[in-house]
Enzyme design. Structure first.
Site, short mmCIF file in Angstrom:
data_model
loop_
_atom_site.label_atom_id
_atom_site.label_comp_id
_atom_site.label_asym_id
_atom_site.label_seq_id
_atom_site.Cartn_x
_atom_site.Cartn_y
_atom_site.Cartn_z
N MET A 30 0.95 -1.12 0.17
CA MET A 30 0.11 0.07 0.14
C MET A 30 0.82 1.29 -0.16
O MET A 30 0.35 2.22 0.44
CB MET A 30 -0.97 -0.06 1.26
CG MET A 30 -1.99 -1.01 1.12
SD MET A 30 -3.41 -0.81 1.85
CE MET A 30 -2.86 -0.52 3.72
N GLY A 31 2.14 0.88 -0.24
CA GLY A 31 3.07 2.23 -0.50
C GLY A 31 3.58 2.66 0.81
O GLY A 31 3.68 1.94 1.78
N LEU A 33 6.67 3.20 1.58
CA LEU A 33 7.46 2.05 1.48
C LEU A 33 8.75 2.28 2.54
O LEU A 33 9.26 3.50 3.06
CB LEU A 33 8.08 1.66 0.23
CG LEU A 33 7.30 1.55 -0.88
CD1 LEU A 33 7.83 1.40 -2.21
CD2 LEU A 33 6.28 0.35 -0.66
N HIS A 37 8.96 -3.82 3.39
CA HIS A 37 8.46 -3.93 1.82
C HIS A 37 9.93 -4.11 1.12
O HIS A 37 9.76 -5.09 0.31
CB HIS A 37 8.05 -2.51 1.52
CG HIS A 37 6.83 -2.05 2.03
ND1 HIS A 37 6.85 -0.92 2.73
CD2 HIS A 37 5.72 -2.72 2.02
CE1 HIS A 37 5.64 -0.51 3.25
NE2 HIS A 37 4.69 -1.84 3.04
N ARG A 187 2.38 2.85 9.33
CA ARG A 187 1.58 3.34 10.53
C ARG A 187 2.51 4.00 11.61
O ARG A 187 1.93 4.77 12.26
CB ARG A 187 0.41 2.71 10.99
CG ARG A 187 -0.55 2.45 10.00
CD ARG A 187 -1.62 1.70 10.92
NE ARG A 187 -2.91 1.76 9.86
CZ ARG A 187 -3.15 0.73 9.02
NH1 ARG A 187 -2.53 -0.32 8.68
NH2 ARG A 187 -4.30 0.87 8.21
P1 AMP Z 1 1.41 -2.89 3.56
O1 AMP Z 1 2.03 -1.82 2.58
O2 AMP Z 1 1.56 -2.44 4.94
O3 AMP Z 1 -0.10 -3.10 3.03
O4 AMP Z 1 2.30 -4.17 3.48
C1 AMP Z 1 2.92 -4.63 2.33
C2 AMP Z 1 3.36 -5.99 2.61
O5 AMP Z 1 4.64 -5.70 3.17
C3 AMP Z 1 2.47 -7.30 3.33
O6 AMP Z 1 2.84 -8.37 2.84
C4 AMP Z 1 3.26 -6.88 4.78
O7 AMP Z 1 3.25 -7.93 5.48
C5 AMP Z 1 4.64 -6.52 4.56
N1 AMP Z 1 5.28 -5.92 5.63
C6 AMP Z 1 4.92 -4.80 6.15
N2 AMP Z 1 5.66 -4.56 7.15
C7 AMP Z 1 6.54 -5.48 7.22
C8 AMP Z 1 7.61 -5.62 7.89
N3 AMP Z 1 8.21 -4.86 9.18
N4 AMP Z 1 8.62 -6.66 7.81
C9 AMP Z 1 8.26 -7.69 6.80
N5 AMP Z 1 7.06 -7.44 5.90
C10 AMP Z 1 6.44 -6.35 6.13
#
Ligand code: AMP
Length: 280
Positions: A30-31, A33, A37, A187
């Site tokens: 969801m960006g 980054l 990510h 977040r």
């Molecule tokens: P999001 O942009 O928050 O929807 O996350 C996109 C992807 O990145 C999802 O598969 C999350 O589980 C992964 N992700 C988010 N935070 C982390 C983190 N700290 N470590 C590993 N993967 C992450």
């Protein structure tokens, strides 16, 4: 790096690669980054000839009371990050490209979604399952990469891919943390300096509960009560602190007898944080 705004353009790119016999990896985001990510992108780079990263803030996974409108959006900076990470194609569609006005279909995964975040975020996993199914069908990758940070989501995605016979390997990537243990999350940018000081308590409590239960498998109830207390004393509003089976996500309430994980969701101020760790 190319940027695709439409599904047709995404498919054109993937079709050319397929014709050349190249393997394709998809990293949905969801960006906003961060290094979490990037860990997914690195895993994809290591295994696939071509990597697609999507950036789409999916409205269907936010309830009306949640932070859709304030969710951090920084597309230009994100494109720079993706380019530097060696991503071949950024897929960044407008909302209407993914959800035309008469969009009527929901992908719903039952069972796995009843507890944890599913119990506290109405409709969240329907939104996740629907958009991930669409992204997988749009890009038809060989593998798609998801973080263990959102472990319930990872299990939901694995299940929907299997149930719907989508020919993709779902890869889980370990959680990337700050030096003080806080799991990286888009977040985290909401946290005030004081909240940021409190936030690592979440991972600290997870670690101590996981270690105690690994030593003493029948101490589940005691350790969960102690952990929740510790979180409240540190300034968290606890949504849940639970141990669940790592495969079925069924609650473990008395004794750990199979691979399990400790899961937590808690608010610090107005920011909701989640994290999880394996027991053993
Ligand atoms: P999001 O942009 O928050 O929807 O996350 C996109 C992807 O990145 C999802 O598969 C999350 O589980 C992964 N992700 C988010 N935070 C982390 C983190 N700290 N470590 C590993 N993967 C992450």
């Amino acid at each position: 790096m190319d940027i695709a705004r439409t599904i047709a353009d995404l498919r054109r790119h993937v079709a050319l690669w397929r014709k050349a016999g190249e393997g394709v990896g998809l990293v949905p985001t969801m960006g906003a980054l961060h290094e979490g990510h990037l860990a997914l992108i690195r895993a994809a780079r290591a295994e696939c000839d071509r990597v697609v990263a999507s950036i789409f803030v999916n409205p269907k996974q936010f309830s009306p009371s949640e932070d859709l409108s304030s969710y951090p959006r920084r597309e230009t900076a994100d494109f720079d990050v993706l380019r530097a990470a060696g991503v071949d194609l950024a897929f960044a569609p407008a909302t209407a490209e993914i959800y035309p006005p008469d969009f009527s279909t929901v992908v719903q995964v039952s069972g796995l979604t009843t507890g944890l975040c599913g119990a506290h975020r109405a409709g969240h996993f329907d939104g996740v399952a629907t958009v991930v199914t669409k992204l997988l069908i749009q890009s038809l990758p060989d593998a798609a990469y998801f973080g263990e940070k959102d472990y319930q989501q990872l299990m939901v995605v694995r299940r929907l891919a299997r149930d719907l016979d989508i020919p993709v390997r779902i890869v889980g990537v370990p959680t990337v943390r700050e030096p003080d243990g806080l799991a990286l999350s888009s977040r985290n940018s909401y946290l005030s300096p004081e909240e940021r000081r409190i936030a690592p308590g979440l991972a600290r409590v997870l670690r101590s509960v996981a270690a105690a239960v690994a030593r003493e498998p029948a101490a589940v109830a005691r350790e969960l009560a102690r952990g929740a207390n510790e979180l409240r004393n540190a300034g968290f509003a606890v949504e849940y602190l639970e141990i669940r089976d790592a495969e079925t996500l069924m609650p473990v309430t008395t004794e750990v007898t199979a691979p399990s994980r400790v899961f937590v969701a808690a608010r610090v101020g107005r920011t909701r944080l989640i994290d999880n760790l394996p027991v053993f």
